[in-house]
Design an enzyme around this catalytic site. Structure first.
Site, PDB file in Angstrom:
ATOM      1  N   HIS A   1       4.335  68.298  12.032  1.00  0.00           N
ATOM      2  CA  HIS A   1       3.655  67.654  10.899  1.00  0.00           C
ATOM      3  C   HIS A   1       2.224  68.172  10.764  1.00  0.00           C
ATOM      4  O   HIS A   1       1.746  68.434   9.666  1.00  0.00           O
ATOM      5  CB  HIS A   1       3.554  66.133  11.113  1.00  0.00           C
ATOM      6  CG  HIS A   1       4.871  65.425  11.196  1.00  0.00           C
ATOM      7  ND1 HIS A   1       5.320  64.838  12.355  1.00  0.00           N
ATOM      8  CD2 HIS A   1       5.815  65.180  10.264  1.00  0.00           C
ATOM      9  CE1 HIS A   1       6.487  64.262  12.132  1.00  0.00           C
ATOM     10  NE2 HIS A   1       6.819  64.458  10.874  1.00  0.00           N
TER      11      HIS A   1
ATOM     12  N   ASP B   1      13.719  71.024   8.321  1.00  0.00           N
ATOM     13  CA  ASP B   1      14.687  70.357   7.447  1.00  0.00           C
ATOM     14  C   ASP B   1      14.996  71.315   6.293  1.00  0.00           C
ATOM     15  O   ASP B   1      14.579  71.100   5.160  1.00  0.00           O
ATOM     16  CB  ASP B   1      14.106  69.040   6.930  1.00  0.00           C
ATOM     17  CG  ASP B   1      13.909  68.046   8.056  1.00  0.00           C
ATOM     18  OD1 ASP B   1      14.911  67.601   8.624  1.00  0.00           O
ATOM     19  OD2 ASP B   1      12.746  67.759   8.393  1.00  0.00           O
TER      20      ASP B   1
ATOM     21  N   MET C   1      10.393  70.877  17.239  1.00  0.00           N
ATOM     22  CA  MET C   1       9.730  69.564  17.299  1.00  0.00           C
ATOM     23  C   MET C   1      10.382  68.615  16.314  1.00  0.00           C
ATOM     24  O   MET C   1      10.689  68.979  15.172  1.00  0.00           O
ATOM     25  CB  MET C   1       8.261  69.718  16.947  1.00  0.00           C
ATOM     26  CG  MET C   1       7.542  70.547  17.962  1.00  0.00           C
ATOM     27  SD  MET C   1       6.049  69.732  18.484  1.00  0.00           S
ATOM     28  CE  MET C   1       5.485  70.877  19.711  1.00  0.00           C
TER      29      MET C   1
HETATM   30  O1  PAF Z   1      11.114  64.914   6.159  1.00  0.00           O
HETATM   31  C1  PAF Z   1      10.783  63.708   6.189  1.00  0.00           C
HETATM   32  O2  PAF Z   1      10.058  63.266   7.071  1.00  0.00           O
HETATM   33  C2  PAF Z   1      11.302  62.777   5.109  1.00  0.00           C
HETATM   34  O3  PAF Z   1      12.597  63.103   4.735  1.00  0.00           O
HETATM   35  C3  PAF Z   1      10.366  62.694   3.889  1.00  0.00           C
HETATM   36  C4  PAF Z   1      10.264  64.031   3.176  1.00  0.00           C
HETATM   37  C5  PAF Z   1       8.980  62.228   4.325  1.00  0.00           C
HETATM   38  C6  PAF Z   1      10.913  61.670   2.887  1.00  0.00           C
HETATM   39  O4  PAF Z   1      11.006  60.401   3.433  1.00  0.00           O
END
Ligand code: PAF
Length: 284
Positions: free
Chosen positions: A37, A150, A184
């Site tokens: 993140h 993702d 991660m």
């Molecule tokens: O990837 C994520 O953490 C979630 O799918 C997101 C994009 C924040 C939507 O809830």
């Protein structure tokens, strides 16, 4: 750094930032932040004048049998990390703010969401597309940052942004890995010590696929089969899918062509479902 709880207030701030000529970089998250993140926050910081992070565990992207209730949370730590990485605003709505009484409109993605994750989590991408569309309308970003981890989600979001004419850019940032290679994920915290070791099978499988491609194997089915055997040998692993697909539309392919294929893995280690991926046949 300012904490915003109300959608209306966030919208007003974003509108003012836009009017003032600021470029808004947006990182949507479900919290329990890790270096993956934070790499998105850093990328936003680099490209934009203003960085907005959202932290919201979106209930509609979890099926009733999934881990919504136990999804890890640590707001205090998340806020410190956001601040440390130069975030300007953190949007932290609650469920009533995002899904007030009477809420009934959803975004339904098409074919791009149907297979792979969509086969194992049939309602997942509708929940993701709906919340991301709402967040885009609230935060009004110029650039939104998503992780390659993702992979299918990033294609679903790109397709949605294009189909619904969202006036923004989507930047997909590389997967961030632990020193031993495990991608991660907030869900890694569910793994026991033994499972954590077993989870490395995903990264090792990716390395194996890359070796095969480096030795000129171009047949998608041959790579899938070899990886199936390799991952099955790990007794804690249960395979949901191993797929070599076209990296632009996730369609099945027979042959890997340069810069066009992605290997996608979804494997359960004990009760924890892990995903990982790697672009194949790319010049590196
Ligand atoms: O990837 C994520 O953490 C979630 O799918 C997101 C994009 C924040 C939507 O809830």
């Amino acid at each position: 750094m300012q904490l915003i709880e109300k959608a209306g207030e966030m919208q007003k701030i974003s509108e003012e930032l836009r009017t003032a000529g600021k470029t808004i970089g947006f990182v949507p998250t479900m919290g329990f932040l890790h270096s993956g993140h934070l790499s998105l926050v850093d990328a936003a910081r680099e490209r934009c004048n203003t960085v907005i992070v959202s932290i919201y565990v979106n209930p509609t992207q979890f099926s009733p049998s999934e881990d919504f209730k136990q999804y890890p949370k640590d707001m205090e730590r998340d806020l410190k990390l956001c601040k440390g990485h130069g975030t300007d605003f953190v949007f932290v709505p609650d469920d009533m703010e995002m899904y007030p009484n009477g809420f009934e409109t959803e975004v339904k993605p098409g074919n791009i969401a149907a297979d792979l994750e969509g086969r194992f989590r049939p309602t997942h991408f509708q929940g993701v597309a709906t919340i991301v569309a709402k967040l885009f309308n609230i935060v009004k970003p110029h650039i939104a940052f998503f992780g390659q981890k993702d992979f299918q989600q990033s294609l679903v979001v790109k397709r949605m942004a294009q189909d619904l004419n969202f006036d923004l850019e989507i930047e997909v940032c590389p997967i961030v890995r632990e020193p031993d290679g495990l991608a991660m994920s907030s869900r890694n915290t569910y793994l026991s010590a033994e499972e954590r070791k077993a989870a490395l099978v995903l990264y090792k499988a990716i390395q194996l696929a890359k070796e095969m491609v480096a030795k000129d194997e171009r047949n998608a089915a041959a790579i899938e089969e070899k990886l199936h055997n390799f991952i099955s040998a790990e007794k804690r692993a249960k395979i949901d899918y191993i797929a070599v697909r076209d990296c632009n539309n996730l369609k099945r392919i027979e042959k890997i062509e340069e810069g066009k294929a992605v290997l996608l893995l979804a494997v359960r280690i004990g009760k924890t479902r892990l995903i990982d991926n790697e672009l194949l046949g790319e010049e590196k």
